[in-house]
Design a protein around this motif. Sequence first.
Motif, mmCIF file in Angstrom:
data_model
loop_
_atom_site.group_PDB
_atom_site.id
_atom_site.type_symbol
_atom_site.label_atom_id
_atom_site.label_comp_id
_atom_site.label_asym_id
_atom_site.label_seq_id
_atom_site.Cartn_x
_atom_site.Cartn_y
_atom_site.Cartn_z
ATOM 1 N N LEU A 1 0.980 -1.149 -0.001
ATOM 2 C CA LEU A 1 -0.027 -0.026 -0.009
ATOM 3 C C LEU A 1 0.881 1.333 0.087
ATOM 4 O O LEU A 1 0.626 2.234 -0.722
ATOM 5 C CB LEU A 1 -0.903 -0.108 1.242
ATOM 6 C CG LEU A 1 -1.855 0.964 1.253
ATOM 7 C CD1 LEU A 1 -3.031 1.230 0.501
ATOM 8 C CD2 LEU A 1 -2.636 1.056 2.437
ATOM 9 N N ILE A 2 1.861 1.247 0.700
ATOM 10 C CA ILE A 2 2.839 2.489 1.041
ATOM 11 C C ILE A 2 3.866 2.585 -0.258
ATOM 12 O O ILE A 2 3.735 3.724 -1.020
ATOM 13 C CB ILE A 2 3.658 2.292 2.142
ATOM 14 C CG1 ILE A 2 2.969 2.450 3.409
ATOM 15 C CG2 ILE A 2 4.635 3.401 2.016
ATOM 16 C CD1 ILE A 2 3.517 2.162 4.628
ATOM 17 N N ALA A 3 4.209 1.251 -0.679
ATOM 18 C CA ALA A 3 5.307 1.532 -1.862
ATOM 19 C C ALA A 3 4.532 1.798 -3.253
ATOM 20 O O ALA A 3 5.056 2.457 -4.017
ATOM 21 C CB ALA A 3 6.129 0.098 -1.937
ATOM 22 N N VAL A 4 3.566 1.040 -3.420
ATOM 23 C CA VAL A 4 3.105 0.985 -4.839
ATOM 24 C C VAL A 4 2.103 2.609 -4.962
ATOM 25 O O VAL A 4 2.229 3.375 -5.994
ATOM 26 C CB VAL A 4 1.938 -0.162 -5.005
ATOM 27 C CG1 VAL A 4 1.226 0.137 -6.337
ATOM 28 C CG2 VAL A 4 2.400 -1.323 -4.896
ATOM 29 N N GLY A 5 1.780 2.835 -3.496
ATOM 30 C CA GLY A 5 1.188 4.377 -3.549
ATOM 31 C C GLY A 5 2.169 5.355 -3.895
ATOM 32 O O GLY A 5 2.180 6.306 -4.625
ATOM 33 N N GLY A 6 3.326 5.204 -3.084
ATOM 34 C CA GLY A 6 4.710 6.211 -3.613
ATOM 35 C C GLY A 6 5.032 6.145 -4.967
ATOM 36 O O GLY A 6 5.235 7.198 -5.601
ATOM 37 N N TYR A 7 5.006 4.844 -5.598
ATOM 38 C CA TYR A 7 5.524 4.644 -6.962
ATOM 39 C C TYR A 7 4.527 5.285 -8.003
ATOM 40 O O TYR A 7 4.789 5.993 -8.922
ATOM 41 C CB TYR A 7 5.712 3.311 -7.189
ATOM 42 C CG TYR A 7 6.136 3.139 -8.620
ATOM 43 C CD1 TYR A 7 7.281 3.160 -9.231
ATOM 44 C CD2 TYR A 7 5.181 2.642 -9.683
ATOM 45 C CE1 TYR A 7 7.703 2.794 -10.418
ATOM 46 C CE2 TYR A 7 5.480 2.283 -10.902
ATOM 47 C CZ TYR A 7 6.816 2.704 -11.232
ATOM 48 O OH TYR A 7 7.166 2.559 -12.689
ATOM 49 N N ALA A 8 3.174 5.343 -7.694
ATOM 50 C CA ALA A 8 2.020 5.763 -8.393
ATOM 51 C C ALA A 8 2.541 7.485 -8.301
ATOM 52 O O ALA A 8 2.192 7.895 -9.559
ATOM 53 C CB ALA A 8 0.842 5.341 -7.959
ATOM 54 N N ILE A 9 2.640 8.065 -7.186
ATOM 55 C CA ILE A 9 2.916 9.267 -7.174
ATOM 56 C C ILE A 9 3.923 9.658 -8.040
ATOM 57 O O ILE A 9 4.011 10.673 -8.810
ATOM 58 C CB ILE A 9 2.904 9.910 -5.841
ATOM 59 C CG1 ILE A 9 1.524 9.711 -5.210
ATOM 60 C CG2 ILE A 9 3.276 11.288 -5.834
ATOM 61 C CD1 ILE A 9 1.555 9.838 -3.524
ATOM 62 N N PHE A 10 5.067 9.173 -7.943
ATOM 63 C CA PHE A 10 6.124 9.261 -8.666
ATOM 64 C C PHE A 10 6.114 9.262 -10.084
ATOM 65 O O PHE A 10 6.454 10.076 -10.790
ATOM 66 C CB PHE A 10 7.348 8.541 -8.208
ATOM 67 C CG PHE A 10 8.399 8.427 -9.231
ATOM 68 C CD1 PHE A 10 9.343 9.496 -9.065
ATOM 69 C CD2 PHE A 10 8.732 7.252 -9.974
ATOM 70 C CE1 PHE A 10 10.548 9.514 -10.140
ATOM 71 C CE2 PHE A 10 9.772 7.331 -11.112
ATOM 72 C CZ PHE A 10 10.543 8.523 -11.117
ATOM 73 N N SER A 11 5.119 8.171 -10.528
ATOM 74 C CA SER A 11 5.018 7.995 -12.024
ATOM 75 C C SER A 11 4.064 9.207 -12.626
ATOM 76 O O SER A 11 4.569 9.611 -13.500
ATOM 77 C CB SER A 11 4.421 6.695 -12.273
ATOM 78 O OG SER A 11 5.161 5.740 -11.651
ATOM 79 N N LEU A 12 3.241 9.702 -11.718
ATOM 80 C CA LEU A 12 2.403 10.674 -12.312
ATOM 81 C C LEU A 12 3.137 11.913 -12.211
ATOM 82 O O LEU A 12 2.947 12.594 -13.571
ATOM 83 C CB LEU A 12 1.232 10.798 -11.320
ATOM 84 C CG LEU A 12 0.195 9.824 -11.667
ATOM 85 C CD1 LEU A 12 -1.010 10.257 -10.325
ATOM 86 C CD2 LEU A 12 -0.625 9.581 -12.636
ATOM 87 N N ILE A 13 4.140 12.146 -11.430
ATOM 88 C CA ILE A 13 4.845 13.581 -11.526
ATOM 89 C C ILE A 13 5.832 13.422 -12.739
ATOM 90 O O ILE A 13 5.978 14.436 -13.550
ATOM 91 C CB ILE A 13 5.618 13.564 -10.315
ATOM 92 C CG1 ILE A 13 4.272 13.816 -8.906
ATOM 93 C CG2 ILE A 13 6.734 14.791 -10.136
ATOM 94 C CD1 ILE A 13 5.325 14.247 -7.648
ATOM 95 N N SER A 14 6.371 12.192 -12.793
ATOM 96 C CA SER A 14 7.293 12.001 -13.895
ATOM 97 C C SER A 14 6.659 12.248 -15.340
ATOM 98 O O SER A 14 7.399 12.631 -16.319
ATOM 99 C CB SER A 14 8.033 10.523 -13.907
ATOM 100 O OG SER A 14 9.100 10.299 -14.799
ATOM 101 N N PHE A 15 5.486 11.602 -15.424
ATOM 102 C CA PHE A 15 4.901 11.761 -16.720
ATOM 103 C C PHE A 15 4.441 13.129 -16.983
ATOM 104 O O PHE A 15 4.623 13.550 -18.217
ATOM 105 C CB PHE A 15 3.602 10.696 -16.476
ATOM 106 C CG PHE A 15 2.699 10.991 -17.622
ATOM 107 C CD1 PHE A 15 3.037 10.288 -18.917
ATOM 108 C CD2 PHE A 15 1.384 11.719 -17.819
ATOM 109 C CE1 PHE A 15 2.212 10.206 -19.972
ATOM 110 C CE2 PHE A 15 0.727 11.537 -18.853
ATOM 111 C CZ PHE A 15 0.999 11.051 -20.060
ATOM 112 N N GLY A 16 4.035 13.910 -16.083
ATOM 113 C CA GLY A 16 3.718 15.280 -16.256
ATOM 114 C C GLY A 16 5.042 16.145 -16.598
ATOM 115 O O GLY A 16 4.910 17.125 -17.353
ATOM 116 N N ILE A 17 6.124 16.013 -15.849
ATOM 117 C CA ILE A 17 7.248 16.711 -16.482
ATOM 118 C C ILE A 17 7.642 16.251 -17.688
ATOM 119 O O ILE A 17 8.134 17.257 -18.412
ATOM 120 C CB ILE A 17 8.450 16.125 -15.359
ATOM 121 C CG1 ILE A 17 8.386 16.726 -13.892
ATOM 122 C CG2 ILE A 17 9.839 16.651 -15.649
ATOM 123 C CD1 ILE A 17 9.143 16.329 -12.911
#
Length: 266
Positions: A163-179
């Motif tokens: 829950l913690i790891a996948v949630g953190g990865y999802a946030i990172f992926s969204l930020i990276s995709f936006g950049i």
Amino acid sequence: MSNPMMRRSLNEGTKAGQQLQTPSADQLNAMYMAPSAQPQRPVDERVMTYDDVFMKSLLCFAVLLVGAAVGWFAPILTLPAVLGGLVLGLVNAFKKEPSPALILAYAAVEGVALGGISRAFEGLYNGIVMQAILATLCVFGVMFALFKAKIVRNSPKLMKFLLIAVGGYAIFSLISFGITLFTGFNMRSDVHVNLFGMSLPIGILISGLAIVLAALTLITDFDMVEQGVRNRIPERYSWLCAFSLMTTLVWLYIEILRLLSYLRSN
């Protein structure tokens, strides 16, 4: 990546499934003596079986493959399909009751996105798509074998970690995709780290971590199906299990595709 949220919906199905269990003689007598009431659910509703999950998963992947064919030959649809898949994925993950129409719609849209992405990678690295498909099937087979052999099992600690790891990865992926979308800077490939005397893109480490997370998420998917059948939940929740398996395997495939591209480019 939404498996912990979907498990909440499956718990509702478990509560409903408990009503299908055969009552004792005392319970039957109490039910007979109690005042009449409207039933909360149809008495003839089937319980979920492994065959239900298998057939729903097969249908979802068939729709996914049709969408992938469309995306392969019409790559211009990739970005709209990625955004549409994200929206439909969140809607399905947060719905209290599974919707077959929305799940199949997600499979179709996600397939279009997957087809466009796969074609782009195949254009850069010949044969990489087939390598990624075979690797995905191998990881799925290994994790299923480990689960059936009870070598790796689900647990509250594993669920909390994911829950913690996948949630953190999802946030990172969204930020990276936006950049990447607005600036063209790709954090995965443009940022390098020194490993064993070599300068490698940080995406190798990120994708490697994501593959491990996706593989562990498969364990929670298998456990969700097993618990659902054991607790005799309603058949309609087999759609939720199929959706969960599909999203995990799509995620696993994308990460393996990325990792192979980093390795072949270096």
